[in-house]
Structures are given as structure tokens and as C-alpha cells.
Design a protein around this motif. Structure first.
Motif, PDB file in Angstrom:
ATOM      1  N   SER A  29      27.673  69.802  24.471  1.00 49.59           N
ATOM      2  CA  SER A  29      27.810  71.241  24.601  1.00 49.59           C
ATOM      3  C   SER A  29      27.184  71.946  23.394  1.00 49.59           C
ATOM      4  CB  SER A  29      29.295  71.598  24.751  1.00 49.59           C
ATOM      5  OG  SER A  29      29.471  72.942  25.110  1.00 49.59           O
ATOM      6  N   LYS A  41      31.162  76.077  19.433  1.00 52.29           N
ATOM      7  CA  LYS A  41      32.144  77.092  19.847  1.00 52.29           C
ATOM      8  C   LYS A  41      31.771  77.708  21.193  1.00 52.29           C
ATOM      9  CE  LYS A  41      33.426  78.176  15.070  1.00 52.29           C
ATOM     10  NZ  LYS A  41      34.625  77.325  15.095  1.00 52.29           N
ATOM     11  N   ARG A  91      33.034  78.205  24.032  1.00 51.94           N
ATOM     12  CA  ARG A  91      33.916  79.087  24.812  1.00 51.94           C
ATOM     13  C   ARG A  91      33.992  80.498  24.236  1.00 51.94           C
ATOM     14  NH1 ARG A  91      37.635  76.381  28.800  1.00 51.94           N
ATOM     15  NH2 ARG A  91      36.840  74.254  28.888  1.00 51.94           N
ATOM     16  N   THR A  92      33.630  80.656  22.952  1.00 54.80           N
ATOM     17  CA  THR A  92      33.787  81.971  22.304  1.00 54.80           C
ATOM     18  C   THR A  92      32.505  82.495  21.666  1.00 54.80           C
ATOM     19  OG1 THR A  92      34.504  80.885  20.247  1.00 54.80           O
ATOM     20  CG2 THR A  92      36.223  81.562  21.802  1.00 54.80           C
ATOM     21  N   LYS A 106      29.639  77.129  28.205  1.00 50.84           N
ATOM     22  CA  LYS A 106      31.013  77.559  28.474  1.00 50.84           C
ATOM     23  C   LYS A 106      31.371  77.286  29.933  1.00 50.84           C
ATOM     24  CE  LYS A 106      33.980  81.722  28.312  1.00 50.84           C
ATOM     25  NZ  LYS A 106      34.298  81.872  29.741  1.00 50.84           N
ATOM     26  N   GLU A 110      31.823  73.545  30.486  1.00 51.51           N
ATOM     27  CA  GLU A 110      33.109  73.071  29.955  1.00 51.51           C
ATOM     28  C   GLU A 110      34.256  73.461  30.891  1.00 51.51           C
ATOM     29  OE1 GLU A 110      34.075  73.879  25.932  1.00 51.51           O
ATOM     30  OE2 GLU A 110      32.145  73.219  25.125  1.00 51.51           O
ATOM     31  N   GLU A 111      34.187  74.653  31.442  1.00 54.40           N
ATOM     32  CA  GLU A 111      35.238  75.099  32.351  1.00 54.40           C
ATOM     33  C   GLU A 111      35.239  74.272  33.636  1.00 54.40           C
ATOM     34  OE1 GLU A 111      34.208  79.213  32.620  1.00 54.40           O
ATOM     35  OE2 GLU A 111      35.405  79.776  30.863  1.00 54.40           O
ATOM     36  N   SER A 141      36.874  70.972  32.781  1.00 53.81           N
ATOM     37  CA  SER A 141      38.329  71.136  32.700  1.00 53.81           C
ATOM     38  C   SER A 141      38.954  71.231  34.087  1.00 53.81           C
ATOM     39  CB  SER A 141      38.674  72.394  31.891  1.00 53.81           C
ATOM     40  OG  SER A 141      38.280  72.261  30.549  1.00 53.81           O
ATOM     41  N   ARG A 159      30.285  69.304  20.879  1.00 52.74           N
ATOM     42  CA  ARG A 159      29.611  70.590  20.679  1.00 52.74           C
ATOM     43  C   ARG A 159      28.587  70.445  19.560  1.00 52.74           C
ATOM     44  NH1 ARG A 159      34.834  74.700  21.183  1.00 52.74           N
ATOM     45  NH2 ARG A 159      34.951  74.694  23.467  1.00 52.74           N
TER      46      ARG A 159
END
Length: 284
Positions: free
Chosen positions: A105, A108, A110-111, A121, A124-125, A128, A138
Motif C-alpha cells: 500500500s 498512511k 486511509r488518511t 485506501k 485496504e477497505e 478488510s 505501506r
């Protein structure tokens, strides 16, 4: 345990396979997934099983993953198309019941406001939501990303960018490849999200100095505003979309998206990461 490495004929994929074998993996336990299997003849010659795996053809993905225990999904290179491509691998891995799913990835993801972050992001989702036993790597920037800048700067004496005093915690591809091999082979990493970067966070004045050290030619960093950078890229013949992408990347670096490092990569691989000058020297 059978391990699948996607994009195995790419720069990172080949290094991951090198590291897996160096760390004791039986070549016959490694599956090298490649869109063009003719480019993997050298891997086959080493005893690695080669399988066609095209992110855009889910049937090839499912066939390559069938019977595999662990998967390394190396993020695709086609920006704008990667979510669907990655989903094909995630879905096939879930259907196959793999016991470990590793994904490369972005910092960071996700943010981060980095222009490249949204696709990571989203991936990754998806991982999950799939429930796959996963490890997220990452990866910060590869030092090799600056090969072109180094070559041009060594000719012109100027390294120009709109990153301000932004810093980059880069490491060599071999460093990140070693980390991927470690988490594929070792127990105990499932559920981890590792922020990986080089031991040193450097700025572009440091990069200019490193280029000078490696090439023996004086190089100075010239900071540009975003508008100045865009104008320079336009005069070099780049199209508007590429200009926007490049300047957005530089803005992200300027704002600190790639600056952080906490030593996690070095701890995972059991050695210091490759210094900037050494990484550039390897590709000079």
C-alpha cells in the motif's frame, strides 16, 4: 506453504522472489504471477512456477491463486484502474481460502492527502471487508523513483521541484522486497499494518548532494512554486493531466506525506535500510 507473488516480472516482484529464495524458500513453492509469462523465463529456469496472471482477466487470477496458501498483491501500476484490478485478486484469494494476504500500500493510505492514496485506501477497505487474514505493507517512496531526476540533474546541474523543504523517507526496492519476504515467510504478522520507510528522512537539498556525490558533478536544488513547476513541465511538452499529477505529488511531499519514519522497515528486515547515496549509486 505455496506463495504467489503477483507482478513477478516487475522490478519489485523479482526482488521479492530473490529474497524469498535467499531466506530459504524452496523455488518450487513460489508461484510467479505475470501478465506476460514470456518475461519470466529466468524465473522458471530457477525452479519457480510461472502462472499467467492478468489483473484485467479474473479467470487468470483465479487459476493462478488456486492451491496457493499465501498471496503478495503488488499494487498495479495503472493509476485510475487499480481498484478493480486489485479487487479481482482479493476476490480470488477469498474464494481460494488463502491463509495470508499481503498488500503493498501507500503511507498512511486511509488518511493521506497524497494524490496516489485513494486507490490504496479503497484497496485496504476491500481487503478488510473480505475478511482475508492480511498484512498491509505501506511502502514509502522507492529511492529508484529518482533515477530519472538524478540522470537529468547530473547533466544540467539543477534539481528543480515544487516540494519546498518537504522530506522523503525513501528506501531501496530491495529493502521493501525483503520486508515482503519476511512477512510472507514468518508467522505472527497477520493483522498488522506496517508503515515502512527508510531510516533517514531527507529533503531535496540532501538529494541534490547525494546526486553530486554519486556522479561527481555539482548539483543544486532549485525550489519552484507549483505554478513555476507547472510552466516548466508544460514547456517540456507534458500534457495537462501529467502536469497536474506531478505537481500534486510534489505538493504532497511538501506537505509531509512521505516524511515520517520510525524504523519499522529496518526492524522487519533485521538491518539498516539502504542509504540514499548508496541507493542512487546502484542505479546510476
Amino acid at each position: 506453504m505455496t506463495l504467489l507473488v503477483t507482478a513477478a516480472t516487475g522490478n519489485l516482484g523479482r526482488l521479492v522472489i530473490d529474497s524469498l529464495i535467499a531466506r530459504g524458500a524452496d523455488p518450487a513453492s513460489i508461484v510467479a504471477g505475470a501478465r506476460d509469462t514470456s518475461k519470466a523465463a529466468d524465473l522458471s529456469a530457477r525452479g519457480v512456477r510461472v502462472a499467467e496472471l492478468d489483473y484485467d482477466r479474473p479467470d487468470t487470477v483465479a487459476a493462478a491463486i488456486d492451491g496457493v496458501d499465501a498471496v503478495l498483491l503488488i499494487s498495479g501500476s495503472e493509476v485510475g484502474r487499480r481498484i478493480d484490478q486489485h479487487k479481482a485478486v482479493i476476490d480470488a484469494a477469498k474464494d481460494a481460502g488463502v491463509s495470508k494476504f499481503v498488500y503493498t500500500s501507500a503511507p498512511k493510505a486511509r488518511t493521506s492527502a497524497l494524490v496516489l492514496a485513494p486507490e490504496h485506501k479503497a484497496t485496504e477497505e476491500l481487503i478488510s471487508a473480505s475478511g482475508l487474514p492480511s498484512v498491509i505493507l505501506r511502502n514509502n517512496w522507492y529511492t529508484e523513483n529518482y533515477a530519472g531526476d538524478a540522470a537529468q540533474a547530473s547533466e544540467t546541474g539543477v534539481l528543480a521541484a515544487s516540494v519546498g523543504d518537504g522530506r522523503v523517507a525513501s528506501a531501496s526496492r530491495a529493502d521493501y522486497a525483503d520486508a515482503a519476504a519476511v512477512v510472507l515467510l514468518e508467522d505472527g504478522h497477520i493483522g498488522s499494518v506496517y508503515e515502512l520507510g527508510g531510516d533517514v528522512s531527507w529533503n531535496f537539498s540532501d538529494l541534490a548532494s547525494a546526486i553530486s556525490e554519486v556522479t561527481g558533478r555539482p548539483v543544486e536544488y532549485t525550489p519552484l512554486s507549483t505554478d513555476e513547476h507547472a510552466a516548466a513541465l508544460e514547456s517540456a511538452g507534458l500534457d495537462a493531466a501529467t502536469i497536474g499529477f506531478v505537481t500534486a505529488l510534489d505538493a504532497g511531499i511538501r506537505d509531509g506525506a512521505l516524511a515520517e519514519t520510525d524504523g519499522t522497515l529496518a526492524r522487519l528486515i533485521g538491518r539498516p535500510t539502504t542509504p540514499l547515496a548508496e541507493g542512487l549509486r546502484a542505479i546510476a
